[in-house]
Every structure is written in structure tokens, then in C-alpha cells.
Design a protein around this motif. Structure first.
Motif, PDB file in Angstrom:
ATOM      1  N   THR A  12     -14.699  -3.430   1.203  1.00 47.55           N
ATOM      2  CA  THR A  12     -13.675  -4.418   0.833  1.00 47.55           C
ATOM      3  C   THR A  12     -13.994  -5.762   1.471  1.00 47.55           C
ATOM      4  OG1 THR A  12     -12.009  -2.668   0.706  1.00 47.55           O
ATOM      5  CG2 THR A  12     -11.203  -4.927   0.853  1.00 47.55           C
ATOM      6  N   TYR A  67      -6.246 -10.212  -0.976  1.00 46.56           N
ATOM      7  CA  TYR A  67      -6.004  -8.854  -1.459  1.00 46.56           C
ATOM      8  C   TYR A  67      -4.530  -8.670  -1.842  1.00 46.56           C
ATOM      9  CZ  TYR A  67      -6.388  -3.776  -1.811  1.00 46.56           C
ATOM     10  OH  TYR A  67      -6.383  -2.485  -2.280  1.00 46.56           O
ATOM     11  N   LYS A  75      -3.642 -10.523  -5.067  1.00 47.27           N
ATOM     12  CA  LYS A  75      -4.188  -9.799  -6.222  1.00 47.27           C
ATOM     13  C   LYS A  75      -3.298  -8.612  -6.575  1.00 47.27           C
ATOM     14  CE  LYS A  75      -8.453  -7.471  -7.736  1.00 47.27           C
ATOM     15  NZ  LYS A  75      -9.850  -7.102  -7.325  1.00 47.27           N
ATOM     16  N   SER A  76      -2.832  -7.898  -5.561  1.00 49.58           N
ATOM     17  CA  SER A  76      -1.956  -6.746  -5.784  1.00 49.58           C
ATOM     18  C   SER A  76      -0.596  -7.189  -6.323  1.00 49.58           C
ATOM     19  CB  SER A  76      -1.767  -5.961  -4.481  1.00 49.58           C
ATOM     20  OG  SER A  76      -3.004  -5.476  -4.014  1.00 49.58           O
ATOM     21  N   LYS A  77      -0.084  -8.282  -5.805  1.00 53.79           N
ATOM     22  CA  LYS A  77       1.213  -8.795  -6.278  1.00 53.79           C
ATOM     23  C   LYS A  77       1.120  -9.187  -7.754  1.00 53.79           C
ATOM     24  CE  LYS A  77       5.318 -10.892  -6.163  1.00 53.79           C
ATOM     25  NZ  LYS A  77       5.359 -11.778  -7.317  1.00 53.79           N
ATOM     26  N   ARG A 124      -0.846  -7.894  -9.919  1.00 50.24           N
ATOM     27  CA  ARG A 124      -1.010  -6.665 -10.699  1.00 50.24           C
ATOM     28  C   ARG A 124       0.308  -5.916 -10.864  1.00 50.24           C
ATOM     29  NH1 ARG A 124      -5.903  -2.341  -9.719  1.00 50.24           N
ATOM     30  NH2 ARG A 124      -5.223  -0.704 -11.154  1.00 50.24           N
ATOM     31  N   PHE A 125       1.088  -5.830  -9.793  1.00 52.93           N
ATOM     32  CA  PHE A 125       2.296  -4.993  -9.814  1.00 52.93           C
ATOM     33  C   PHE A 125       3.597  -5.780  -9.974  1.00 52.93           C
ATOM     34  CE2 PHE A 125      -0.732  -2.515  -7.123  1.00 52.93           C
ATOM     35  CZ  PHE A 125      -0.915  -1.458  -7.999  1.00 52.93           C
ATOM     36  N   ALA A 162       2.737  -4.313  -3.469  1.00 54.83           N
ATOM     37  CA  ALA A 162       1.509  -4.912  -2.936  1.00 54.83           C
ATOM     38  C   ALA A 162       1.258  -4.407  -1.516  1.00 54.83           C
ATOM     39  CB  ALA A 162       1.614  -6.435  -2.949  1.00 54.83           C
ATOM     40  N   ALA A 221       0.049  -0.868  -1.751  1.00 56.10           N
ATOM     41  CA  ALA A 221      -1.324  -0.846  -2.246  1.00 56.10           C
ATOM     42  C   ALA A 221      -2.317  -1.247  -1.161  1.00 56.10           C
ATOM     43  CB  ALA A 221      -1.461  -1.777  -3.444  1.00 56.10           C
ATOM     44  N   TYR A 222      -1.878  -2.019  -0.191  1.00 60.79           N
ATOM     45  CA  TYR A 222      -2.763  -2.367   0.920  1.00 60.79           C
ATOM     46  C   TYR A 222      -3.168  -1.110   1.684  1.00 60.79           C
ATOM     47  CZ  TYR A 222      -4.846  -5.277   4.535  1.00 60.79           C
ATOM     48  OH  TYR A 222      -5.741  -5.882   5.379  1.00 60.79           O
ATOM     49  N   ASN A 277      -5.072  -0.295  -4.801  1.00 60.19           N
ATOM     50  CA  ASN A 277      -4.438  -0.657  -6.072  1.00 60.19           C
ATOM     51  C   ASN A 277      -4.530   0.473  -7.087  1.00 60.19           C
ATOM     52  OD1 ASN A 277      -3.530  -3.282  -5.410  1.00 60.19           O
ATOM     53  ND2 ASN A 277      -5.581  -4.114  -5.726  1.00 60.19           N
ATOM     54  N   SER A 285      -1.367   2.497  -8.775  1.00 55.45           N
ATOM     55  CA  SER A 285      -1.259   2.468 -10.250  1.00 55.45           C
ATOM     56  C   SER A 285      -1.177   3.886 -10.813  1.00 55.45           C
ATOM     57  CB  SER A 285      -2.462   1.753 -10.860  1.00 55.45           C
ATOM     58  OG  SER A 285      -2.432   0.380 -10.581  1.00 55.45           O
TER      59      SER A 285
END
Length: 315
Positions: free
Chosen positions: A145, A173, A176-178, A180-181, A187, A190-191, A195, A199
């Protein structure tokens, strides 16, 4: 004659003993009060109390549905565990005073809610930790990562231990997660779980929020731990933590030295700035070896503490 002496000694002993008993009896009410006060102090010092759960808790403005009995019990657990682990709690207060001033402006710059500084608290305790899974630094970033987000990670240099660069990666990171979701709470989850992992769980369970997901223990506790540490560290007196400003750790002022060549010996390098090798490494834990290879002539920024920051210099 000897018999008379024995009688006199016996009478004297009785007199002394009687005097002591009378004196003790005269002071008995006072002694009773002292014993009662001691027992009360002992009781007050060692009592453990149930904690009232705040009715309005949130992560980044997203409300915790505390009216749900399952959510309430899980929140209660994290508040209790983190309140009554007093030694760890005090250390977190002390470290937060030192490191939050570094983390907060980076979160703000990236538009990441300030609450996410508490994610670093639960990830590493604000230390340069290394997990069994080889996640490293304040933000516990995995090797791949870190490289994916532009960090240099190798045996010689590992920028996951650079608090500024690692915080930048964590922000990217999380954003990006925020995206997506659509949720900061997801988020955060997902950390911990990735992710893809979150999902998959959302899709299989046909829900769209963290508090509706059935998760494994670690991710299931994750968001609650962040919120609990936010609540406790924001309200020390409320949770029984007592300290003065002088008890807290403070940031050590530094200046930056730019290096774009190899460094063959950091012990010798440190002496040029009147510090020792240990102090150099404390401020630059991302330097993993006693030398810097730098065959590519990359520019590195090495932090040097200002003069007077340490009593011991590098002799």
C-alpha cells in the motif's frame, strides 16, 4: 527482697497498662473517625463505576445509532475498556499533545475530518509500531500500500515511518474510500478491512451502512474504538484523567537539512549538528540503516533538533 521487687514491678506494669488502656479509650472516638476516613479514601480510590453512555456520539458528523441495543453495548465496551486501562490512557494523552499538532494540519489540508486523528491513535498508540502483518508506522501502512501511494519502502529507507508522508498517504486512502462508499464511517472500516473486503460484506449482507454489518471482531470493534478514544481524549476530566500541561509530551522543534547524495555514516553525519546517532534516528525513523545509499540522487529531508532541545549532545 527479691520477692518485693517482683511485686513492685508487677504493680508498675499493671499501672502502665491501665494508663495506656485509659488513654486509648479516651481517644477511641478520634481513632474511629480516622479509620472511617481511611476506609472512605480507600473506597473512593478503588471504586469502579459504570459509565453513562453519551446519547450524541458521532464519527465525522455521522451519528452513532446508540438507541440500538447492540450498538449501545458495543459502544459501552469500548468506553469501559479504554477508560479503565488508565496507564495506556495517560500515555495517549501525553503523546497526543506531541503528535496531534503534526497530524491535524495535514488532515485539514486534504479535507479529511479531524476525527481521523483518533484512527492513528487506535492503529499504533501514536508510536512507530510494526504489526505481526508487517504494517508499519503511526498509520500502520502495509508495504505494498505504501508503494502504491508513492512511498519509498525498502531496507535502507522506509517512508511509512515518516509521520508527515504517512499521514498524507492515510488521507489519500481515506478519501478514496469515502468516494467509493459515500460514508466516512465505512471509509474508517475499510482502512482496517480493505475496500474490497468491505464492498464484499455490504454486497453479501445487502446493507449499506457500517452499523448494519456483521463483521469479524477486529473490524466490528474498529469504528467504536475510534469513537471511544475521541470521546475520552476530548473529555479527560469526565473520564477521570487528571494531568497538568507540564505532564504532557511536547513537540521538539527541528529544522530540515536537505540531502541529495549518499551518506556513508550517520553517526559521523549527526556529529556535524552536535547531536548523536540515537537522536538523529529518533527524529528520522524512516532511515532504516546506519547509512544512506541514494544512488538515484533523490533529495531527502532530514530533521535535526534545534540546539538546546537535548541536554546530551552527540559526544
Amino acid at each position: 527482697m527479691k520477692g518485693l521487687q517482683k511485686v513492685l514491678m508487677l504493680l508498675g506494669g499493671v499501672f502502665v497498662c491501665g494508663t495506656f488502656i485509659n488513654a486509648t479509650q479516651r481517644k477511641k472516638p478520634e481513632i474511629d473517625v480516622m479509620i472511617k476516613q481511611f476506609e472512605q479514601k480507600l473506597s473512593n480510590d478503588y471504586n469502579v463505576y459504570a459509565l453513562p453512555i453519551p446519547e450524541k456520539l458521532n464519527l465525522a458528523g455521522e451519528i452513532v445509532p446508540i438507541e440500538n441495543p447492540d450498538i449501545r453495548e458495543r459502544m459501552d465496551r469500548e468506553l469501559l475498556v479504554n477508560t479503565y486501562w488508565q496507564s495506556n490512557g495517560l500515555l495517549l494523552f501525553k503523546r497526543a499533545n506531541k503528535y496531534f499538532p503534526i497530524i491535524e494540519p495535514i488532515l485539514k489540508k486534504h479535507g479529511v475530518p479531524d476525527d481521523f486523528k483518533y484512527l492513528a491513535v487506535i492503529e499504533s498508540g501514536l508510536t512507530q509500531a510494526l504489526s505481526p502483518a508487517r504494517a508499519a508506522g503511526f498509520w500502520q501502512i502495509l508495504r505494498n500500500t505504501g508503494r502504491e501511494y508513492g512511498l519509498e519502502v525498502n531496507q535502507n529507507v522506509d517512508e511509512r515511518y515518516n509521520i508527515i508522508k504517512a499521514t498524507e498517504v492515510a488521507c489519500e486512502y481515506l478519501k478514496k474510500s469515502k468516494k467509493r462508499f459515500g460514508s466516512w464511517t465505512l471509509a474508517a472500516a475499510a482502512y482496517n478491512a480493505g475496500n474490497g473486503g468491505i464492498s464484499k460484506k455490504l454486497r453479501k449482507q445487502k446493507v449499506d451502512g457500517y452499523y448494519d454489518l456483521l463483521l469479524g471482531q477486529e473490524t466490528g470493534r474498529y469504528v467504536f474504538r475510534i469513537i471511544a478514544l475521541k470521546e475520552i481524549l476530548s473529555n479527560p476530566k469526565k473520564y477521570g484523567f487528571n494531568m497538568k500541561q507540564k505532564d504532557l509530551y511536547t513537540p521538539i522543534p527541528t529544522y530540515t537539512v536537505k540531502v541529495d547524495t549518499a551518506v556513508t555514516n550517520f553517526a559521523s553525519f549527526a556529529k556535524q549538528f552536535d547531536i548523536n546517532y540515537k537522536i538523529l534516528k529518533l527524529h528520522n525513523p524512516w532511515l532504516r540503516e546506519a547509512h544512506l545509499n541514494n544512488g538515484s540522487k533523490k533529495e531527502y529531508h532530514i530533521e535535526i533538533p534545534e540546539k538546546g532541545s537535548y541536554f546530551a549532545t552527540g559526544q
